[in-house]
Every structure is written in C-alpha cells, then in structure tokens.
Design a protein around this motif. Structure first.
Motif, PDB file in Angstrom:
ATOM      1  N   GLU A   1      37.744  -8.575 -31.223  1.00 36.90           N
ATOM      2  CA  GLU A   1      38.910  -8.744 -30.355  1.00 36.90           C
ATOM      3  C   GLU A   1      38.994  -7.653 -29.288  1.00 36.90           C
ATOM      4  OE1 GLU A   1      42.608  -9.641 -31.786  1.00 36.90           O
ATOM      5  OE2 GLU A   1      41.929 -11.472 -32.768  1.00 36.90           O
ATOM      6  N   ASP A   2      38.297  -6.559 -29.517  1.00 32.25           N
ATOM      7  CA  ASP A   2      38.349  -5.465 -28.549  1.00 32.25           C
ATOM      8  C   ASP A   2      37.181  -5.495 -27.569  1.00 32.25           C
ATOM      9  OD1 ASP A   2      40.655  -4.390 -29.747  1.00 32.25           O
ATOM     10  OD2 ASP A   2      39.446  -3.448 -31.303  1.00 32.25           O
ATOM     11  N   TRP A   3      36.255  -6.403 -27.795  1.00 33.87           N
ATOM     12  CA  TRP A   3      35.118  -6.464 -26.878  1.00 33.87           C
ATOM     13  C   TRP A   3      35.586  -6.915 -25.495  1.00 33.87           C
ATOM     14  CZ3 TRP A   3      31.058  -9.409 -30.375  1.00 33.87           C
ATOM     15  CH2 TRP A   3      30.747  -8.596 -31.467  1.00 33.87           C
ATOM     16  N   HIS A   4      34.965  -6.367 -24.477  1.00 33.99           N
ATOM     17  CA  HIS A   4      35.339  -6.711 -23.106  1.00 33.99           C
ATOM     18  C   HIS A   4      34.578  -7.951 -22.677  1.00 33.99           C
ATOM     19  CE1 HIS A   4      36.338  -2.164 -22.430  1.00 33.99           C
ATOM     20  NE2 HIS A   4      37.054  -2.714 -23.370  1.00 33.99           N
ATOM     21  N   LEU A   5      35.051  -9.082 -23.129  1.00 34.59           N
ATOM     22  CA  LEU A   5      34.339 -10.334 -22.863  1.00 34.59           C
ATOM     23  C   LEU A   5      34.170 -10.610 -21.383  1.00 34.59           C
ATOM     24  CD1 LEU A   5      34.812 -10.691 -25.833  1.00 34.59           C
ATOM     25  CD2 LEU A   5      35.554 -13.009 -25.404  1.00 34.59           C
ATOM     26  N   LEU A   6      35.032 -10.035 -20.552  1.00 38.21           N
ATOM     27  CA  LEU A   6      34.995 -10.359 -19.140  1.00 38.21           C
ATOM     28  C   LEU A   6      34.118  -9.395 -18.357  1.00 38.21           C
ATOM     29  CD1 LEU A   6      38.703 -10.806 -19.465  1.00 38.21           C
ATOM     30  CD2 LEU A   6      37.292 -12.673 -18.677  1.00 38.21           C
ATOM     31  N   ASP A   7      33.557  -8.430 -19.047  1.00 37.78           N
ATOM     32  CA  ASP A   7      32.628  -7.524 -18.389  1.00 37.78           C
ATOM     33  C   ASP A   7      31.343  -8.282 -18.057  1.00 37.78           C
ATOM     34  OD1 ASP A   7      30.811  -5.568 -17.721  1.00 37.78           O
ATOM     35  OD2 ASP A   7      31.738  -4.094 -19.034  1.00 37.78           O
ATOM     36  N   PRO A   8      30.930  -8.267 -16.787  1.00 43.30           N
ATOM     37  CA  PRO A   8      29.712  -8.992 -16.404  1.00 43.30           C
ATOM     38  C   PRO A   8      28.510  -8.586 -17.256  1.00 43.30           C
ATOM     39  CG  PRO A   8      30.885  -8.258 -14.457  1.00 43.30           C
ATOM     40  CD  PRO A   8      31.606  -7.674 -15.627  1.00 43.30           C
TER      41      PRO A   8
ATOM     42  N   GLN B   1      35.694 -13.729 -10.379  1.00 38.86           N
ATOM     43  CA  GLN B   1      35.014 -12.909 -11.370  1.00 38.86           C
ATOM     44  C   GLN B   1      34.742 -13.705 -12.639  1.00 38.86           C
ATOM     45  OE1 GLN B   1      34.169  -9.429 -11.742  1.00 38.86           O
ATOM     46  NE2 GLN B   1      34.061  -9.551  -9.520  1.00 38.86           N
ATOM     47  N   MET B   2      35.635 -14.591 -12.939  1.00 36.93           N
ATOM     48  CA  MET B   2      35.500 -15.312 -14.200  1.00 36.93           C
ATOM     49  C   MET B   2      34.361 -16.304 -14.192  1.00 36.93           C
ATOM     50  SD  MET B   2      39.092 -15.856 -15.926  1.00 36.93           S
ATOM     51  CE  MET B   2      39.845 -14.960 -14.609  1.00 36.93           C
ATOM     52  N   GLY B   3      33.864 -16.606 -13.005  1.00 37.11           N
ATOM     53  CA  GLY B   3      32.705 -17.497 -12.934  1.00 37.11           C
ATOM     54  C   GLY B   3      31.514 -16.936 -13.690  1.00 37.11           C
ATOM     55  N   LEU B   4      31.498 -15.643 -13.888  1.00 37.75           N
ATOM     56  CA  LEU B   4      30.361 -15.027 -14.579  1.00 37.75           C
ATOM     57  C   LEU B   4      30.333 -15.394 -16.054  1.00 37.75           C
ATOM     58  CD1 LEU B   4      30.543 -11.519 -12.933  1.00 37.75           C
ATOM     59  CD2 LEU B   4      28.953 -13.363 -12.441  1.00 37.75           C
ATOM     60  N   LEU B   5      31.460 -15.870 -16.564  1.00 38.01           N
ATOM     61  CA  LEU B   5      31.508 -16.264 -17.969  1.00 38.01           C
ATOM     62  C   LEU B   5      30.683 -17.519 -18.230  1.00 38.01           C
ATOM     63  CD1 LEU B   5      35.155 -15.826 -19.222  1.00 38.01           C
ATOM     64  CD2 LEU B   5      33.089 -14.984 -20.275  1.00 38.01           C
ATOM     65  N   LEU B   6      30.348 -18.217 -17.158  1.00 37.15           N
ATOM     66  CA  LEU B   6      29.739 -19.527 -17.338  1.00 37.15           C
ATOM     67  C   LEU B   6      28.342 -19.443 -17.915  1.00 37.15           C
ATOM     68  CD1 LEU B   6      30.851 -20.897 -13.908  1.00 37.15           C
ATOM     69  CD2 LEU B   6      31.820 -21.454 -16.125  1.00 37.15           C
ATOM     70  N   ARG B   7      27.607 -18.440 -17.487  1.00 36.79           N
ATOM     71  CA  ARG B   7      26.191 -18.408 -17.833  1.00 36.79           C
ATOM     72  C   ARG B   7      25.954 -18.491 -19.340  1.00 36.79           C
ATOM     73  NH1 ARG B   7      22.336 -17.349 -14.328  1.00 36.79           N
ATOM     74  NH2 ARG B   7      23.922 -16.494 -12.948  1.00 36.79           N
ATOM     75  N   PRO B   8      26.573 -17.629 -20.128  1.00 33.48           N
ATOM     76  CA  PRO B   8      26.296 -17.740 -21.563  1.00 33.48           C
ATOM     77  C   PRO B   8      26.669 -19.101 -22.125  1.00 33.48           C
ATOM     78  CG  PRO B   8      27.973 -16.079 -21.091  1.00 33.48           C
ATOM     79  CD  PRO B   8      27.401 -16.480 -19.800  1.00 33.48           C
ATOM     80  N   SER B   9      27.776 -19.644 -21.656  1.00 37.97           N
ATOM     81  CA  SER B   9      28.213 -20.937 -22.181  1.00 37.97           C
ATOM     82  C   SER B   9      27.202 -22.016 -21.862  1.00 37.97           C
ATOM     83  CB  SER B   9      29.569 -21.285 -21.570  1.00 37.97           C
ATOM     84  OG  SER B   9      29.950 -22.587 -21.914  1.00 37.97           O
ATOM     85  N   ILE B  10      26.708 -22.013 -20.632  1.00 38.71           N
ATOM     86  CA  ILE B  10      25.792 -23.082 -20.214  1.00 38.71           C
ATOM     87  C   ILE B  10      24.416 -22.891 -20.831  1.00 38.71           C
ATOM     88  CG2 ILE B  10      24.592 -24.018 -18.209  1.00 38.71           C
ATOM     89  CD1 ILE B  10      27.171 -23.726 -16.653  1.00 38.71           C
ATOM     90  N   VAL B  11      23.999 -21.638 -20.952  1.00 40.58           N
ATOM     91  CA  VAL B  11      22.716 -21.386 -21.601  1.00 40.58           C
ATOM     92  C   VAL B  11      22.748 -21.892 -23.034  1.00 40.58           C
ATOM     93  CG1 VAL B  11      21.213 -19.578 -22.495  1.00 40.58           C
ATOM     94  CG2 VAL B  11      22.024 -19.476 -20.141  1.00 40.58           C
ATOM     95  N   ALA B  12      23.868 -21.632 -23.713  1.00 42.04           N
ATOM     96  CA  ALA B  12      23.987 -22.128 -25.079  1.00 42.04           C
ATOM     97  C   ALA B  12      23.905 -23.647 -25.104  1.00 42.04           C
ATOM     98  CB  ALA B  12      25.310 -21.666 -25.689  1.00 42.04           C
ATOM     99  N   LEU B  13      24.530 -24.259 -24.112  1.00 41.48           N
ATOM    100  CA  LEU B  13      24.496 -25.725 -24.042  1.00 41.48           C
ATOM    101  C   LEU B  13      23.061 -26.225 -23.924  1.00 41.48           C
ATOM    102  CD1 LEU B  13      25.636 -28.564 -23.517  1.00 41.48           C
ATOM    103  CD2 LEU B  13      25.815 -27.928 -21.117  1.00 41.48           C
ATOM    104  N   ILE B  14      22.321 -25.615 -22.989  1.00 35.98           N
ATOM    105  CA  ILE B  14      20.954 -26.069 -22.740  1.00 35.98           C
ATOM    106  C   ILE B  14      20.085 -25.904 -23.980  1.00 35.98           C
ATOM    107  CG2 ILE B  14      18.879 -25.586 -21.413  1.00 35.98           C
ATOM    108  CD1 ILE B  14      20.979 -27.058 -19.891  1.00 35.98           C
TER     109      ILE B  14
END
Lengths: 255, 255
Positions: free
Chosen positions: A82-89, A178-191
């Motif tokens: 819960e303390d991880w900075h998920l939004l850090d690029p 800035q939040m667009g950077l969250l997409l990569r992990p999500s999409i990579v997981a999808l692929i």
DNA sequence: CTATACGAAATGTCTGACATTTACCGCAAG
DNA sequence: CTTGCGGTAAATGTCAGACATTTCGTATAG
C-alpha cells in the motif's frame, strides 16, 4: 519467507540502475514479505560483487519508489504494497519488465483503468487537437498493421500502449497525462497472458477504431461508451472478473 | 534566465534530503527555464559548503522525480514541466512546502481534482467500510473544531487534507489511493490564498458534511453531486475560473 | 571542406575511513 | 522481579580523494 540473498538472482554487470532493477524485480515478485528486513549493504556488495556505492545508489532508487524504508541503525525493511509509489514512472517500468506480473497490482491497475479511462476519453473528445488526433491515428494504424503477424506481438503491444497513452495526452491535463505511464505494465500483462485468437483481435481493433472516431468527431458520450467496450474486451482477454459493476456508472456530464 | 548559483538560496545545514528540497523549490519557483543547464556539482558543493556526496544524492532525488536530466559529459539540464513526475509523493511534498505555489501546477492539479474527485466519491460510496467512515468523520469533526479560530488555519488545512484523502482511501483501489497525496499542495495553496470569510467557511463545512452523509448512506449519485458542490466552493475560494468551464476545456492550449 | 584525433569538462564509479543512529545485552538499584 | 542506566555491536549516513567514462568542442592533417 526470509529468502536468503543467494536465492534471488545471480550477479549483474550493468550500472547502478541495472542493479536497482534486479532488486526491484525481486521485491515485486514477493521474495520478501512486507516488514521483513532486507539484506545488508555489505552482503549485497559481496553477492553482486559491486561497490558499496553502486549498492547504495540502487537502494536509494528503491527507497525513492517506496519499496523499502531505510533508517540508520535499524537497517532496511520492505514496505507494504500500500505504500509503494505505483504512480512513479520508474515503478511502471519495473512492473512492465517483470516476466510474471504481480497479480494484485495488475488487478488494481486494471480496476483503475476501468473506472477512469472512459472519463479520460470524454476529456480527450473535448480537448484533442489535430496533433493529438494524428498521434492516436498513427498508433491505430500501427496496431492494424502488426495485428496479422503473430510474431509481431511486442510491436503490437507498443502500438496499443501508444494508442491509450495518446488519449491520456489528449486530455491536456498534466496529471492525467502522467497516468498514461501506468498503461504499459497492464498491456504487457495482457499480451503475455491472452492467446489473442484472431476473432478476438479483429474485434479489439474494431472497438479501438470506434474510440478514435468518437474522439475525432468530438462526441464525448460516444467516446466514453466506446472506451467502455474496449475495456470490456480487454477484461475478457485478461480473464478478469467482469467489471460491470465498475462500468455501470462513470460520471457523465458536468453540472 | 541563467540564474547564477549565488542568487537562489543561502546554504543549508541539513542532510542530503534538505538540500534536495532547497534545490527542488528553486526549480519549482522557475529560477531555471526548461532546457537550461543546471549548476555543476563543483559549484553546488562550494556554494552550499557540502560534500560532493551530499550534492550527488540530492541531485539523484531531483533526477528521480524528473525535474532534471543528467548525462555524463553533457551536464545537468532542467527538464520541461511536462516531464515532471507530478504523481511522485516527494513532488507533492515539495509543492506543498513552496511558499509561492506554482500557478500552472495548482491549476492543473485542481482541474484534475475537478474531473476525478466526484467519481472517486462515487467509488467511496460503494466501497467504504466502517473504518473508512470513521476516518472521514474524524477528519470532518477536526475541520469543524478548528474552523472558528483563525489562528488554527494550518490545523484546519490538515484536517481538510485528511478528509479528502480518506475518501480516496475509501475507494479501495491502490491507484486512486496514491493520488490522494496530490491533495496537500492544492489545499495548502487554497489556505494561503483565500481569505476565508466566516460565511464561506460555514458553507464549506456544510458541503463537506453532505459528502460524508452521502457516502455513509451509500448513495453514489448524491456523493458525486455533493463533491461537485464542495469543489465548486473551493474553486470560488481559490479564485479559479468557474469549474464548469474547466470541465469542458480541462487545461490550457486551445488548438 | 571534410574527417579524424586530441583534450577539456562534466558526470559516474571505486575505495577507505569516520560519524550517527538504533537495538540488544548486562548490570545494578529499588 | 521489575525498572533504569550504560555500554557495545551493527547498520546506515557522510566525508574525502582519486580514477574511469562519456560528451563536446577544437585543432589539425588530408
């Protein structure tokens, strides 16, 4: 779960950043539970045959992303998720580079996209400039071109990321952007996890195109609905529980 | 605008983090334009009478937040505001500590809140637990108690931050939760810039209470509407252009 | 005019030592 | 037996100096 330093990973030859990546992947893989003490600097130096400087720089990066907490005298402990900075690029990069994605994080990020992205598309439909539209279309074309060949999955994923990121950018708000950077992990997981049958892929492409058309025509409601359909398809491919509850009611128009 | 190293700020006695804060404030205050070369390590060491290690650690923090870009041989350059990691908690802290808030950033963050926060309240109304409600109510009580005394403005601001942060937490999504950290700079700017006439304050408290009631009664639509009213009041106190306008045209840059 | 080679300048890294904070243990007084 | 005090060990934080590496500008040979 006091995983010893031998288990994690063999040494690394790169700079401090490479070492940080190695350690971050180990933490993201759950090799240390939250609250557990991380190996001491000396041990890390020995195990990776690195200077204390490199180790300290690497640990400083982890600390900066909220993965660990260091205090003089006590040592280094792994912080709670819960303390991880998920939004850090930097964090997004680490998550995307993970071969076995963190299940909870993928769920949380996707739940966020499910709730926020339709609204971002609304904003994009209102604020997109010609340049934004060109960027979105370019990504869409790339997706179509690389869709047929199963050997170009990675390239396809990149275009997919670019498509959604372009929409976040088109909102013309620095925070959303800035939040667009969250997409990569999500999409990579999808692929990596979906088998992408041909029919599913064609359907996905069609839904993406509808999003683009709605934004191009400056129709916020259509953009929101089309984005919901894209995410529903993505949810199906990911095997995530249907987000119908979340999709049910995104705030539509302002007062 | 090549501001020399003498101009910015007098030395600092704290650790590396304190130095990073000093430098970050200087950049956030616009003392260096984007693309401009930052002072060299040697000069910083001399000016702050600090060791190269401290300076390097401080610069590493700035680099980690996207404020500067360092490459061996070329030097250190200040990055464009679009590349700053606005969602980095460190960044929020720096922004909140700024005495003269960055105007564009305040606008962007508030525009984001205006678009996102009503929706977060919807999620909170659906997902809040008893503990969440207790946290929200506690913050609300604190706001009421510290409202009367003009000498307790800072305390009031803290409770205000806690109130909104508790709502983000109540969404029970890690990503939204992280975003609650963005509130502090925005609210601090509000406290410093608005005169908070008594009538305005009473009205603000009443609107906050309505948000709490809606979430407590698990009424998403009411929560969304009430949150919109809170933000409208906040916008008025901040002197920001009418919120409706911002919702239609989120940020700057028309085509 | 072009291309190569050299050198200045800046950041990155290594090494060793010392400072500071924290937790743990033993000991004595109540 | 509990409490309070002090000392020691362990871990991170800081300092100082030297060297390595990258980049860019410049001079020079072709």
């Amino acid at each position: 779960m006091t995983t010893l330093s031998q288990l994690p990973l063999p040494p690394d030859a790169g700079g401090a950043q490479a070492l940080a990546t190695t350690l971050a992947h180990a933490i993201l893989s759950g090799k240390w539970a939250s609250g557990e003490t991380f190996p001491r600097e000396r041990d890390l130096c020995e195990h990776f045959s690195a200077s204390r400087n490199r180790v300290r720089n690497a640990l400083a990066e982890l600390s900066g992303s909220g993965l660990i907490d260091r205090t003089a005298g006590r040592g280094t402990v792994v912080r709670d998720i819960e303390d991880w900075h998920l939004l850090d690029p930097q964090m997004s990069e680490w998550m995307a580079g993970l071969e076995a994605p963190h299940p909870q994080l993928v769920r949380e990020v996707f739940a966020f996209r499910l709730s926020a992205e339709p609204f971002v598309s609304e904003l994009a439909a209102l604020a997109a400039t010609g340049q934004d539209l060109a960027r979105i279309e370019s990504a869409l074309v790339g997706m179509c071109e690389s869709a047929a060949d199963p050997a170009r999955r990675e390239e396809h994923a990149e275009h997919d990321v670019a498509f959604h990121d372009a929409i976040y950018r088109a909102s013309h708000n620095l925070v959303w952007r800035q939040m667009g950077l969250l997409l990569r992990p999500s999409i990579v997981a999808l692929i990596q996890h979906s088998h992408h049958q041909a029919g599913s892929l064609d359907d996905s492409l069609d839904r993406h195109r509808q999003v683009f058309d709605a934004i191009r025509l400056r129709d916020p409601e259509a953009a929101r609905d089309a984005t919901e359909r894209v995410l529903a398809r993505t949810a199906a491919d990911l095997g995530v529980e249907n987000g119908a509850r979340q999709l049910q009611r995104p705030a539509s128009l302002p007062l």
